[in-house]
Design an enzyme around this catalytic site. Structure first.
Site, short mmCIF file in Angstrom:
data_model
loop_
_atom_site.label_atom_id
_atom_site.label_comp_id
_atom_site.label_asym_id
_atom_site.label_seq_id
_atom_site.Cartn_x
_atom_site.Cartn_y
_atom_site.Cartn_z
N ASP A 36 0.88 -1.27 0.15
CA ASP A 36 -0.04 -0.04 -0.22
C ASP A 36 0.83 1.19 0.03
OD1 ASP A 36 -2.47 -1.11 -0.25
OD2 ASP A 36 -3.20 -0.54 1.60
N ASP A 319 -3.21 32.47 -37.32
CA ASP A 319 -3.25 31.11 -36.82
C ASP A 319 -4.48 30.76 -36.22
OD1 ASP A 319 -0.97 29.78 -38.22
OD2 ASP A 319 0.30 30.61 -36.56
N GLY A 454 -1.79 24.56 -37.90
CA GLY A 454 -2.95 25.74 -38.07
C GLY A 454 -3.65 25.80 -39.39
#
EC number: 1.3.7.7
Lengths: 533, 525
Positions: A36, A319, A454
């Site tokens: 754990d 862009d 773009g």
């Protein structure tokens, strides 16, 4: 019972341990079964942490189960006290060991009698709260403990610093880009003439917590962790705080305006807020401080927005024009998902069809923040639900967590990762903040790079695309005088793709050298052994 | 819900069994005790380790045994693994192991919530609901329930529920208790295979073939069981003789060799399994099956005439299950890791099958010769095992054979009986290489180990993931132990890969040393 494949927020003890191990010289003891304690692995591997994670598991095994922990936990606390002499030892169970209902508080009391460190039991319900809530709670518990301790021994500093100052609350280990954000935030504050008083928990000492009230105000950059501490300090010590996340141009400006107004109030209220009594001349000079001067603040914002951040220019560039109206889905923790939604819509003109968070406990705040910015709000911690919505909407890009990145991969939709749960990729070596003005640049890059390129798809078609040439498969044996029998071919297909060609080449070379026309399994393995030479 | 009061009957006896006289080992092992020098050595091998052996505090880090899910679900292609545990377990699987859920997940968590813990909900109904959903979504051939610490603590009676539920939903259910209360890391696989051994079909056809009346064989089986229970040395010899005589008397025309079947246990990638199978085939031994098999329906048939042999040192519980529950005969051998181990492993199997192995010695020699260069590189360097995956003894033995010096072998759990062959080979190797027996530390304490590492300054520390970066930052070269768990290290063919794992960190350092700015260690101390 719940069928679960994936979790956005971890179990409670992870939150507790993140807080404990962020502080310096604090050791956590986990009362837990073997295995754990994987938190140690996460911290050491994901953050490439150089120090040993100060977490020790006091192992719950079959014996403990049968007879109770007895002295084990107490002994482990005392041992760590001697070995590392930490300022604080924090004891926490896990989901598993909390069911044992052992009286851990009693262990803590016994251990603290005999150790020089302070000993605390993290007071968290492991079945009701998640990692983030537990972290918030544990941080508050530790702060409260040390403030009250300081009050008792009268070492609490309540007189404010002479100049405006702030505490940053909620930067910690395994946080999403927290280290970078912290650096950027510090820079922003110093540009504004605000000194940073304490940063907690990351890198702070618990012994310094008594200095927290010295600051003029508190900053809680991420609402997941730190709000409880901030509101405790507000209630007990009349400290104002801001929980605006300075992410994106618009929110960074409102963040600066808000702290300016807080500073103004603290300054005006003077003795009420415990400012040191200064002579008139000094006080008058302070009026000229940038943060107390509205005009200066506005011109700072203007300057930063126009020249430091390229994001505002990006929004105006051609862009970004091509991104106008593109459909996206945003999902993450409340802070990042809400901020990202607003940035995409307000600052880039992108259409957020669905915004969602897995922070179910903060649903109201999230709804309020994103209302009007998106068509649909989703509050869920079920990854398949968000996956379904993504495949339904088919957005041009996703901004989500690592899970959404996987969903995107499957559906061939690009995804920018904007939120925890963290992954090793969220610990880049370079400087990648999400907050402040440098953060706006990073976010713009992320958005731009996420949307393919773009250029519009039809332009790609006109120019015949980018990499449209097919890779010619490198094959060593064009004549193919060699034959692979069925078993060997099957074996070859089991070899991972990225080395298959190499294995094939090596095997065929070996077969040719050995003059064996048919490649069998044996030939394959022999070839591997020969290559070893 | 019925509370299961008898927990781990098998397990208890097994863990305590280290105190049982060594010769018991040979009872259950093989009928061919006297066939060669090699196996008469067997009795002495079960004697305790001659080197220093100690047990520390157990404050060490290793992975939770449920991690076995990550490789077993891939190995058993038509399976579905359901881990019944808490958020802590689920987060471990997704995070620490970096296991991502892809398109078609074949494992999931049955996440226990507060209402399950406080027994407000009916476990059976809940599990039925989830399993029906799994059946509908994935339709697996088998569902493996992985019990965790939490199911142990709340005493969820998984074994009790499974038979009823599997009848109801029509899919077999295997119940494995891979919990961290009793087991470490790789032992998770052991629990799954031990449980799966119960589901293997019985090898009855063979008994009919050799014209042995079923009734007689049943009586004999009973006898074997009794003698195993009383477990006294002379009883042992009786079983051994009765067994061997019975196969000879029963059907003389069929030779001893054909009667015996060999089943190998331990999960390996298909490629490696094929390679090992091929090694045995070269000696004329056919492997009749693997536990686990790639498909659940192909599980090997088990029974009295089936010999079983493990390929990994962490499979002791599976071995016990196969012997006691399925009456198989265990071949106790070193493990096929490294050319030395592989040779010893093949040899041992050959011995049991009454075959004189051919060409093995040369084969081992060739492998060593081919690797001279890599071996020379690591020769004389020192290594420290912090202990993680239970492969430590085999790896240490191989590295000592390569000329390395082993300072310490940390190991989470040491079954001296199941590892007897390996321990004997380790001792033999130490004597051969003229090095002292390394100290073995069971259930180590990581804190003390780090003090020892600081003092000894080994050239290489093989450690769990939690300590690798901090040790590197202190100028100690490390290798992740998990890599040995997942890499292909078995058999002759993969020796190079195994060596590569060990030498890469050392070579990296050597490469960096050539550059002044990089050669500074980041010694923090």
């Amino acid at each position: 019972m719940k069928l679960a494949y994936w979790m956005y927020a971890g179990p409670a003890h992870i939150g507790t341990l993140r807080v404990a191990s962020s502080f310096k010289n604090v050791h956590a003891i986990m009362h837990a079964p073997l295995g754990d304690d994987y938190f140690n692995v996460m911290r050491s591997m994901l953050e490439r942490e150089r120090d040993f994670t100060p977490v020790t598991a006091s192992i719950v095994d079959r014996h403990v189960l049968a007879r109770g922990s007895q002295e084990k936990v107490v002994e482990n606390i005392q041992r760590k006290d001697k070995e590392e002499s930490p300022d604080l030892i924090l004891l926490t169970p896990t989901c598993t060991s909390s069911i044992l209902q052992e009286d851990l508080q009693n262990f803590v009391n016994r251990a603290s009698n005999e150790s020089s460190s302070d000993v605390l039991l993290a007071d968290v319900n492991h079945y009701r709260v998640n990692e983030l809530q537990a972290a918030d709670r544990t941080l508050e518990q530790i702060v409260r403990f040390y403030i009250e301790k300081a009050k008792k021994d009268e070492s609490l500093t309540t007189i404010k610093t002479e100049k405006p100052s702030a505490n940053i609350i909620g930067m910690f280990t395994l946080g999403f880009h927290n280290q970078h954000d912290c650096k950027e935030l510090k820079r922003l504050l110093s540009d504004l003439g605000i000194t940073v008083n304490e940063i907690i928990p990351e890198g702070g000492f618990v012994t310094q917590l008594k200095n927290l009230p010295k600051a003029w105000f508190n900053i809680v950059p991420y609402r997941e962790v730190g709000l409880m501490t901030a509101s405790y300090l507000e209630k007990e010590h009349n400290m104002p705080y801001t929980s605006i996340t300075p992410m994106g141009i618009v929110d960074t400006s409102s963040f600066i305006r808000e702290i300016s107004s807080i500073c103004h109030k603290v300054y005006e209220a003077g003795s009420l807020t415990n400012l040191p009594t200064l002579d008139v001349e000094v006080r008058d000079k302070m009026k000229d401080l940038k943060i107390l001067n509205k005009k200066d603040v506005e011109s700072f914002i203007d300057q930063q927005t126009t020249f430091v951040s390229q994001a505002a220019w990006f929004s105006r560039s051609i862009d970004c024009q091509n991104l106008t109206g593109k459909k996206t889905v945003v999902f993450g923790d409340a802070t990042h998902a809400a901020c990202m939604t607003k940035i995409l819509v307000r600052e880039m003109g992108i259409n957020v069809v669905c915004a969602g968070t897995y922070c179910k406990h903060d649903a109201d705040w999230f709804r309020e923040q994103v209302s009007g910015f998106c068509d649909q709000v989703l509050i869920t911690d079920d990854h398949s639900q968000i996956g379904d919505i993504i495949s339904q909407i088919e957005p041009a890009a996703i901004f989500g967590t690592q899970m959404e990145r996987h969903v995107g991969k499957r559906l061939d939709i690009p995804c920018g990762v904007i939120s925890a749960p963290v992954h090793i990729q969220n610990f880049p070596l370079g400087f990648r903040p999400f907050l402040g003005y440098e953060g706006t640049n990073q976010i713009s890059d992320l958005v731009y790079n996420s949307f393919g390129l773009g250029m519009e798809d039809h332009l790609l078609e006109i120019f015949n695309g980018h990499d449209n040439k097919e890779v010619i498969t490198r094959s060593y044996s064009s004549e193919n005088e060699l034959q692979w029998n069925k078993e060997a071919s099957a074996e070859l297909s089991r070899v991972p793709g990225f080395v298959r060609a190499k294995v094939k080449r090596n095997t065929e070379k070996y077969a040719r050298d050995q003059k064996t026309p048919i490649i069998t399994l044996e030939v394959m393995y022999a070839a591997k052994e020969a290559v070893a030479a | 819900m019925v509370k299961n009061k008898k927990r781990f009957p098998l397990f208890q006896t097994f863990r305590n069994s280290s105190s049982i006289p060594a010769s018991k080992n040979s009872v259950l092992e093989t009928a061919n005790q006297s066939i060669s020098v090699e196996s008469s050595n067997e009795t002495s091998t079960a004697a305790p380790y001659s080197g220093q052996f100690e047990c520390e505090t157990g404050n060490y880090h290793t992975f939770c045994p449920i991690s076995c899910v990550s490789w077993l679900y891939q190995k058993i292609e038509d399976s579905f693994f359901l881990v019944i545990g808490t958020k802590t377990c689920g987060y471990f699987l997704q995070n620490a192991l970096g296991v991502m859920i892809f398109a078609e997940p074949r494992y999931a968590m049955a996440e226990l919530e507060e209402s399950d813990i406080s027994a407000q909900l009916n476990d059976y109904k809940e599990l039925k609901r989830l399993c029906l959903q799994i059946k509908q979504d994935r339709n697996p051939s088998v569902i493996v329930w992985i019990g965790t610490c939490t199911t142990e603590i709340i005493k969820m009676d998984l074994e009790g529920m499974a038979p009823t539920l599997e009848a109801e939903i029509g899919i077999p259910i295997v119940v494995a208790r891979a919990n961290g209360l009793d087991y470490a890391f790789t032992q998770g696989e052991d629990t799954v295979l031990a449980a799966m051994a119960q589901k293997c079909p019985a090898r009855e056809g063979r008994l009919k073939n050799i014209n042995l009346p079923i009734a007689r064989s049943a009586i004999r089986a009973d006898e074997t069981l009794k003698s195993a229970r009383t477990s006294v040395e002379d009883q042992a010899t009786k079983t051994v003789t009765s067994n061997s005589s019975n196969s000879i008397n029963a059907d003389p025309p069929i030779s001893n060799k054909q009667l015996k079947e060999l089943v190998l246990f331990g999960s390996l990638p298909t490629t490696i399994a094929n390679q090992l199978q091929l090694e045995l085939k070269r000696q004329g031994i056919n492997v009749s099956g693997w536990l686990p098999s790639a498909r659940y329906s192909d599980l090997p048939a088990l029974g009295e005439n089936v010999y079983v042999c493990g390929i990994n040192p962490f499979l002791s519980r599976t071995a016990t299950s196969l012997m006691r529950r399925r009456k198989c005969k265990l071949i106790s051998a070193p493990f096929p890791i490294g050319p030395d181990g592989t040779r010893a492993w093949v040899e041992k199997i050959c011995n049991v099958f009454g075959i004189v192995p051919t060409g093995l010695e040369e084969r081992e020699k060739t492998i060593w010769t081919n690797l001279t260069e890599s071996i020379n590189f690591i020769k004389g360097k020192s290594v420290f095992f912090m202990g993680d995956n239970l492969l430590e003894i085999s790896l240490a033995r191989f590295l000592i054979r390569c000329g390395m010096v082993v300072y310490e072998i940390g190991i989470p759990y040491m079954d001296k009986r199941f590892q007897a062959g390996e321990l004997a080979l380790l001792e033999k190797t130490c004597i051969k290489m003229k090095v002292p027996f390394p100290r073995i530390v069971e259930k180590p304490d990581n804190y003390y180990q780090i003090q020892r590492i600081k003092e000894l300054k080994p050239d290489l520390v093989i450690t769990g993931m939690a300590h690798a970066n901090p040790l590197e930052a202190r100028g100690i070269t490390t290798k992740w132990s998990v890599e040995f768990t997942f890499a292909q290290i078995h058999g002759f063919t993969n020796t190079k890969d195994l060596l590569e794992l060990v030498s890469r960190p050392l070579r990296r350092n050597k490469n960096l040393e050539n550059h002044d700015s990089l050669s500074k260690t980041f010694a923090l101390q």
